[in-house]
Design a protein around this motif. Structure first.
Motif, PDB file in Angstrom:
ATOM      1  N   HIS A   3       3.826   2.058  -0.080  1.00 19.68           N
ATOM      2  CA  HIS A   3       4.056   0.654  -0.413  1.00 19.68           C
ATOM      3  C   HIS A   3       5.003   0.034   0.616  1.00 19.68           C
ATOM      4  O   HIS A   3       6.156   0.444   0.732  1.00 19.68           O
ATOM      5  CB  HIS A   3       4.665   0.532  -1.804  1.00 19.68           C
ATOM      6  N   TYR A  37       2.133  -3.562  -7.384  1.00 19.33           N
ATOM      7  CA  TYR A  37       1.056  -2.664  -6.979  1.00 19.33           C
ATOM      8  C   TYR A  37       1.269  -1.243  -7.501  1.00 19.33           C
ATOM      9  O   TYR A  37       0.324  -0.450  -7.534  1.00 19.33           O
ATOM     10  CB  TYR A  37       0.886  -2.679  -5.458  1.00 19.33           C
ATOM     11  N   VAL A  63      -0.424   0.004   0.651  1.00 15.46           N
ATOM     12  CA  VAL A  63      -0.220  -1.357   0.150  1.00 15.46           C
ATOM     13  C   VAL A  63       0.712  -2.106   1.092  1.00 15.46           C
ATOM     14  O   VAL A  63       1.752  -1.585   1.484  1.00 15.46           O
ATOM     15  CB  VAL A  63       0.404  -1.342  -1.264  1.00 15.46           C
ATOM     16  N   ILE A 123      -4.470  -4.033  -0.137  1.00 20.61           N
ATOM     17  CA  ILE A 123      -4.443  -2.654  -0.608  1.00 20.61           C
ATOM     18  C   ILE A 123      -5.679  -1.925  -0.092  1.00 20.61           C
ATOM     19  O   ILE A 123      -6.783  -2.479  -0.099  1.00 20.61           O
ATOM     20  CB  ILE A 123      -4.368  -2.562  -2.149  1.00 20.61           C
TER      21      ILE A 123
END
Length: 230
Positions: free
Chosen positions: A102, A49, A19, A120
């Motif tokens: 992330h 996310y 992400v 993503i």
């Protein structure tokens, strides 16, 4: 669409996800300046996310490791992270591990084409899913502003002549409106509370992302992997 493809095993057994979620420098330095030093970019932005991956998979988070950099914001006398990178291990029902990475930042150039740049990628044993959420299919170019990639689906204002008052629409408003309506129906005994929980999200689900936020903050301080007990 993504959830359906995952549940239908169209990309096989899930292996990992990446992400990237970032916003302009104007967010921590001007728009939220009085508040930005009380949070961080993962807690404020990147966690969305985490919610999404949990919604897609229902996997159980078991560990978190976080890294961060302080340069630009520190030079502006804001003691906060420019960027935070987080790796989360999730336990799958088969006992194997799914890993999500992330990367969150709020120091994008202010002339970026969108307030949020978000992507993503989810990789499985039979394929991958790539979603570029900045590309909503609507781009505006004019003499007074930079190129803008606009999200017309979140919240838009319609001010047509046939409307007496301005009319707002989009999922940003509809999601709040639907929640209020459903809570009202529960209070008035028009829908069953347990049935509602089976088909809708609840505050209980935020416990997962809240626990991960706390683990990220601890990892940033200790520079160590944090085990999660859920």
């Amino acid at each position: 669409v993504i959830k359906n493809k995952i549940e239908n095993k169209e990309i096989g057994s899930l292996l990992y996800s990446v992400v990237e979620y970032s916003q302009k420098k104007i967010i921590p330095t001007k728009i939220f300046k009085s508040w930005s030093n009380k949070t961080n970019v993962f807690q404020y932005l990147g966690v969305h996310y985490v919610d999404l991956i949990y919604f897609f998979t229902r996997f159980k988070p078991v560990s978190v490791k976080a890294w961060g950099q302080k340069e630009f914001l520190k030079s502006k006398k804001i003691n906060n992270w420019d960027s935070i990178q987080v790796t989360i291990e999730w336990l799958k029902p088969n006992g194997k591990i799914f890993v999500s990475n992330h990367i969150s930042s709020w120091i994008d150039p202010n002339n970026s084409s969108a307030m949020s740049d978000q992507k993503i990628t989810i990789v499985g044993t039979k394929g991958k899913i790539i979603s570029d959420q900045k590309n909503r299919g609507l781009q505006v170019v004019n003499d007074t502003k930079y190129v803008q990639d606009i999200n017309p689906y979140f919240t838009s204002l319609t001010n047509f002549s046939n409307y007496k008052d301005p009319y707002f629409f989009g999922y940003g408003i509809e999601s709040v409106r639907e929640f209020i309506i459903n809570v009202t129906k529960i209070i008035e005994n028009k829908i069953n509370y347990k049935f509602f929980l089976k088909n809708n999200r609840s505050f209980k689900e935020s416990l997962v992302s809240t626990l991960i936020i706390e683990s990220v903050n601890k990892s940033l301080k200790t520079k160590k992997t944090q085990k999660i007990r859920l």
